[in-house]
Design an enzyme around this catalytic site. Structure first.
Site, mmCIF file in Angstrom:
data_model
loop_
_atom_site.group_PDB
_atom_site.id
_atom_site.type_symbol
_atom_site.label_atom_id
_atom_site.label_comp_id
_atom_site.label_asym_id
_atom_site.label_seq_id
_atom_site.Cartn_x
_atom_site.Cartn_y
_atom_site.Cartn_z
ATOM 1 N N GLY A 304 0.824 -1.198 0.000
ATOM 2 C CA GLY A 304 0.000 0.000 0.000
ATOM 3 C C GLY A 304 0.862 1.252 0.000
ATOM 4 O O GLY A 304 1.933 1.308 -0.611
ATOM 5 N N SER A 305 0.426 2.262 0.728
ATOM 6 C CA SER A 305 0.990 3.607 0.578
ATOM 7 C C SER A 305 2.427 3.765 1.067
ATOM 8 O O SER A 305 3.089 4.736 0.726
ATOM 9 C CB SER A 305 0.106 4.624 1.308
ATOM 10 N N THR A 306 2.944 2.831 1.890
ATOM 11 C CA THR A 306 4.354 2.951 2.259
ATOM 12 C C THR A 306 5.241 2.863 1.012
ATOM 13 O O THR A 306 6.343 3.416 0.979
ATOM 14 C CB THR A 306 4.776 1.855 3.261
ATOM 15 N N SER A 359 -1.562 11.127 1.713
ATOM 16 C CA SER A 359 -1.533 9.827 1.040
ATOM 17 C C SER A 359 -2.568 9.732 -0.073
ATOM 18 O O SER A 359 -3.286 8.733 -0.198
ATOM 19 C CB SER A 359 -1.749 8.694 2.058
#
Length: 598
Positions: A304-306, A359
């Site tokens: 995901g967003s990491t 994000s």
């Protein structure tokens, strides 16, 4: 008579000359034995010298069935038991009765100390086909002395003690997946024990001995002796003070969120030396009960967003954007032909920094689009995704990066926001370390040094730079952007990483929330997520850096299941205690950001 004596002479010559070597070997086999001399396995320590694993001297209790049936041994034992002389014993009983009485006496004396009922021990001795009957393994030193003195006092022979070793773990439920273990057969299984077995194991020796009729060794006839070589000691990069902080936080989160899995990895930001690594569920090093899979290196997940740090690293490094570049996020809905993207909130115009802080998937893809598919793919590979890190652990997965020629516009967009790609927690936190240290991808490692039994250095691990990913300028800009993810400075409204803040310290980091992949088929599991947070502090000169990954957390209805609401608070607790443990000077006195829910 001449013919008879001549035949006898021929027979004697045949036995003494022709068959000499064969009968000599038979005699040697009956009287001589090669006794193993076991080496001592090396110990494992943390970076400060705290003992993590060592070998204890233990003994195997063995009964020699030939010696138990030896008339002289049996006669001596019965004489002691009945308080009469050995000659009187011989007059009182026949040979077989003496042997039976002796064995019965032996069983009565040693059954209880060995943990048997008398009938169990007798059955074990009578029904075993082997000459050597193992009565008990892993007898510790104090019990060995007790049994040895008992046998001597009661004049009982035919039972021997063979020295060996057993692996001892002072904290059997701490650092389990990193250490691995040595099984009861002395074979290294998993973890550092397995990977460093050649250094730790040492080499067994032996001694050739000759026993007389009584079973005692004839020292004058002792043969060749090869002394055992002790194994080397291994010192890890692990800091047990930090490890205990991480383990305690994971235990608390395990009970609070009841996830399917949870893990944490903390690295030295500059060298990628592993300071702490833990997973739940885990196992007990003594009983081997529990889950032995090291989630930090063996499990893969869609981050995901990491993963957006790849997008912004590339764009900053190429000079395509700056922190203040405006990005139109289309009020939460974006479509380009077959490509459809959405945000959880209707963002309009945001700066590049704001896109990362909130994000925005749309904003992140639009930054990646400026970079282009080919360049984006090259940065993914430069960060080491799709390749094992090479850390000294068993079972490391390489993750999944699909070939560039299979990408279309949709798959490109999904990669840019951390979907359609699988990583390990170690790969992900090591990528963040490259941002924290100024743009160099370092090879993570666990073994700091190896020394021999006399303390002499055998080998020492030096930090290894794999490649430069981005310029120091780009890495510095991205660190500032990651700081706003947590403190929200200059960003209107809430930011996703506010729950990772640590009072008194500047913190940089990134949240991640990804739908959980369906392991039984295509698509994702409804309402189930893998949430994460990775971060560092102090933001300008990182000293502490780590990642928390929580698989399918369960929360109260009032708490959303996001990286910012579940994983970020866990990181905050660990970072706060770690800052005190490492005695870091506070560097931030500003107000904490408004707490977000993503």
């Amino acid at each position: 008579m001449v013919a008879g004596f001549s035949g006898l002479s021929v027979r004697l010559i045949y036995l003494h000359v022709v068959m000499h070597e064969e009968y000599l070997d038979i005699a040697k086999q009956a009287q001589q034995r090669r006794v193993p001399l076991y080496s001592s396995r090396g110990s494992i320590f943390d970076r400060h010298g705290e003992l993590l694993a060592s070998s204890q001297r233990v003994y195997k209790v063995v009964a020699d069935r030939h010696h138990l049936a030896n008339y002289d041994i049996a006669r001596r034992g019965v004489a002691k038991a009945e308080g009469i002389s050995m000659r009187e014993v011989a007059r009182k009983y026949d040979r077989e009765e003496i042997k039976d009485r002796y064995l019965a006496r032996l069983v009565r004396v040693i059954a209880r100390p060995l943990g048997y009922h008398g009938w169990e021990l007798r059955q074990l001795i009578d029904e075993t086909d082997r000459v050597d009957v193992v009565l008990q393994k892993h007898v510790e030193e104090d019990k060995y002395r007790e049994l040895r003195d008992l046998l001597t006092t009661e004049r009982l022979g035919g039972v021997y003690f063979r020295p060996g070793s057993r692996r001892y773990y002072p904290s059997p439920r701490t650092l389990t997946h990193v250490l691995g273990f040595v099984n009861h057969e002395g074979e290294a299984q998993e973890g550092i024990e397995k990977q460093m077995d050649a250094m730790l194991a040492g080499e067994d020796g032996y001694r050739e001995i000759t026993r007389g009729p009584s079973g005692k060794e004839i020292v004058a006839h002792r043969g060749e002796t090869v002394e055992p070589l002790s194994g080397h000691d291994v010192r890890l990069t692990i800091d047990m003070g930090m490890q205990n902080i991480v383990e305690a936080a994971l235990d608390e989160a395990w009970y609070e969120y009841r996830p399917e899995k949870i893990c944490a990895v903390f690295l030295d930001p500059k060298t990628s030396a592993v300071r702490a690594m833990a997973s739940r569920p885990h196992f007990d090093l003594e009983t081997r009960e529990g889950n032995r899979r090291n989630l930090a290196v063996a499990d893969t997940y869609e981050p995901g967003s990491t993963f957006k740090i790849v997008t912004f690293s590339g764009a900053l490094d190429k000079g395509l954007v700056s922190r203040r570049t405006p990005i139109n996020c289309h009020n939460g809905k974006y479509q380009d032909g077959a490509l459809v993207l959405g945000d959880g909130y209707p963002y309009g115009d945001l700066t590049t920094e704001g896109v990362l802080a909130k994000s925005s998937n749309i904003g992140s893809y639009k930054v990646a689009a400026q970079l282009g598919k080919k360049a984006f793919f090259e940065y993914m590979m430069a960060f080491g995704f799709g390749t094992p890190t090479g850390i000294e652990l068993t079972g490391e997965a390489k993750g999944i990066v699909h070939p560039l020629d299979t990408w279309n516009l949709t798959s490109f967009s999904r990669n840019s926001i951390g979907y359609a790609v699988s990583v390990t927690p170690l790969q992900m936190v090591n990528a963040l370390a490259a941002v924290a240290n100024g743009g160099q991808l370092m090879r993570p490692y666990l073994v700091e040094s190896v020394v021999d039994s006399k303390g002499r250095l055998i080998s020492e691990k030096k930090p290894e730079a794999v490649r430069r990913i981005m310029s120091e300028r780009a890495a510095g800009e991205l660190r500032k952007m990651l700081r706003t993810v947590v403190d929200g400075e200059g960003i209107e409204g809430v930011v996703t990483g506010a729950n990772a803040a640590v009072e008194g310290y500047s913190v940089g980091g990134k949240t991640g929330t990804a739908r959980k992949v369906n392991p039984d088929g295509r698509g994702y599991l409804a309402g189930r997520y893998v949430v994460s947070f990775m971060g560092f502090l102090p933001a300008d000169d990182p000293k502490i850096l780590g990642i928390i990954v929580v698989d399918d957390p369960q929360t109260h209805s009032s708490v959303a299941r996001y990286g910012g609401t579940v994983a970020a608070p866990i990181f905050s607790r660990i970072a706060k205690e770690a800052a005190a443990y490492f005695d870091l000077e506070p560097d931030f006195s500003g107000a904490l950001a408004k707490r977000g829910d993503r």
